[in-house]
Motif scaffolding. Structure first.
Motif, PDB file in Angstrom:
ATOM      1  N   ASP A 199      29.363  46.222  41.762  1.00 29.42           N
ATOM      2  CA  ASP A 199      28.702  47.266  42.446  1.00 29.42           C
ATOM      3  C   ASP A 199      27.309  46.667  43.405  1.00 29.42           C
ATOM      4  OD1 ASP A 199      30.339  49.319  41.639  1.00 29.42           O
ATOM      5  OD2 ASP A 199      29.275  50.320  40.525  1.00 29.42           O
ATOM      6  N   ALA A 200      26.620  45.134  42.463  1.00 31.20           N
ATOM      7  CA  ALA A 200      25.428  45.437  42.818  1.00 31.20           C
ATOM      8  C   ALA A 200      26.339  44.195  43.664  1.00 31.20           C
ATOM      9  CB  ALA A 200      24.860  44.674  41.586  1.00 31.20           C
ATOM     10  N   THR A 201      27.252  43.984  44.371  1.00 35.09           N
ATOM     11  CA  THR A 201      26.711  42.955  45.451  1.00 35.09           C
ATOM     12  C   THR A 201      27.486  43.573  46.424  1.00 35.09           C
ATOM     13  OG1 THR A 201      28.527  41.115  43.386  1.00 35.09           O
ATOM     14  CG2 THR A 201      28.521  40.949  45.518  1.00 35.09           C
ATOM     15  N   ARG A 202      28.073  44.789  46.316  1.00 34.19           N
ATOM     16  CA  ARG A 202      28.282  45.086  47.501  1.00 34.19           C
ATOM     17  C   ARG A 202      27.037  45.997  47.661  1.00 34.19           C
ATOM     18  NH1 ARG A 202      32.008  49.193  46.715  1.00 34.19           N
ATOM     19  NH2 ARG A 202      33.288  48.561  49.073  1.00 34.19           N
ATOM     20  N   ALA A 203      26.555  46.643  47.197  1.00 35.41           N
ATOM     21  CA  ALA A 203      24.954  47.426  47.777  1.00 35.41           C
ATOM     22  C   ALA A 203      24.024  46.615  47.994  1.00 35.41           C
ATOM     23  CB  ALA A 203      24.772  48.235  46.016  1.00 35.41           C
ATOM     24  N   HIS A 204      23.944  44.937  47.693  1.00 42.46           N
ATOM     25  CA  HIS A 204      23.704  44.117  48.146  1.00 42.46           C
ATOM     26  C   HIS A 204      23.325  43.935  49.362  1.00 42.46           C
ATOM     27  CE1 HIS A 204      20.308  40.970  48.420  1.00 42.46           C
ATOM     28  NE2 HIS A 204      21.238  40.315  49.061  1.00 42.46           N
ATOM     29  N   PHE A 205      24.937  44.191  50.379  1.00 38.23           N
ATOM     30  CA  PHE A 205      25.506  42.831  51.591  1.00 38.23           C
ATOM     31  C   PHE A 205      25.059  44.452  52.382  1.00 38.23           C
ATOM     32  CE2 PHE A 205      25.897  39.411  49.169  1.00 38.23           C
ATOM     33  CZ  PHE A 205      25.654  39.037  50.139  1.00 38.23           C
ATOM     34  N   ALA A 206      25.384  45.713  51.531  1.00 44.03           N
ATOM     35  CA  ALA A 206      26.383  47.392  51.950  1.00 44.03           C
ATOM     36  C   ALA A 206      25.390  48.058  51.534  1.00 44.03           C
ATOM     37  CB  ALA A 206      27.305  46.872  52.400  1.00 44.03           C
ATOM     38  N   PRO A 207      23.914  48.279  51.180  1.00 46.46           N
ATOM     39  CA  PRO A 207      23.618  48.947  50.542  1.00 46.46           C
ATOM     40  C   PRO A 207      24.242  50.596  50.504  1.00 46.46           C
ATOM     41  CG  PRO A 207      21.794  48.057  51.892  1.00 46.46           C
ATOM     42  CD  PRO A 207      23.363  47.842  52.752  1.00 46.46           C
TER      43      PRO A 207
END
Length: 199
Positions: free
Chosen positions: A26-34
């Motif tokens: 979740d954190a990885t995906r949110a970093h690149f696409a908030p």
């Protein structure tokens, strides 16, 4: 587009440390696409084969969703020796499918089985595990690993290891080194400090 991976251990049909894997994805995906909607990692593990063996589940994903899942029996590598190598520019903060830098460092292992990577004058990780060092009383793990692995997080949360800044020069003050990751439990892979070769 960046692709990332979660490697999850499944034993007795149960994913191990799944909440930590879910949080990292979740954190990885949110970093690149908030604004991206979370994915349910559990859903992608339902096809795991029923087996008494330790299963390695591999989930490849990007900001748009899961791209690939695979399952295979886990085969532990035979690691008996480590070679210190230095790379002050390597960045593996996110668990990416691109392991080019790590694979390059692995070619520098000389006659050893694996590398122990130094960055900025401090010990970090091997090419595929976090590490911890035993000083006779406690296990200390590098405070600045290349990747904050899920098993590392679990061990810290349960006070099994503590963070410390560990330099190559300080290695000789320890007795043993432990290698661990999502597939390898604490104390399953330990080596004497003498098995680490200097630069």
């Amino acid at each position: 587009m960046h692709q990332f991976v979660e490697t999850i251990r499944i034993e007795g049909g149960k994913p191990i440390n799944l909440p930590l894997h879910q949080a990292r994805m979740d954190a990885t995906r949110a970093h690149f696409a908030p604004l991206v909607a979370p994915l349910d990692l559990q859903k992608w593990l339902e096809a795991s084969p029923l087996s008494n063996e330790r299963i390695k589940a591999r989930v490849v994903y990007d900001v748009n969703g899961v791209r690939e899942t695979s399952f295979e029996p886990y085969r532990k590598r035979d690691i008996q020796s480590l070679q210190l190598v230095e790379d002050n520019h390597i960045d593996y903060h996110f668990k990416s499918t691109n392991r080019q830098q790590l694979n390059h460092l692995l070619t520098l292992r000389k006659d050893c089985d694996e590398v122990l990577i130094v960055k900025g004058g401090l010990i970090t990780d091997t090419s595929f595990t976090n590490v911890a060092f035993y000083d006779g009383q406690q296990w200390l793990t590098p405070a600045q690993p290349l990747l904050n692995g899920t098993m590392r997080q679990w061990l810290l949360q349960h006070n099994k290891i503590k963070e410390a800044h560990i330099s190559p020069a300080s290695i000789s003050s320890f007795q043993r080194i432990m290698l661990f990751n999502a597939m390898i439990d604490a104390h399953e892979l330990e080596l004497p400090i003498a098995n680490i070769s200097s630069f």
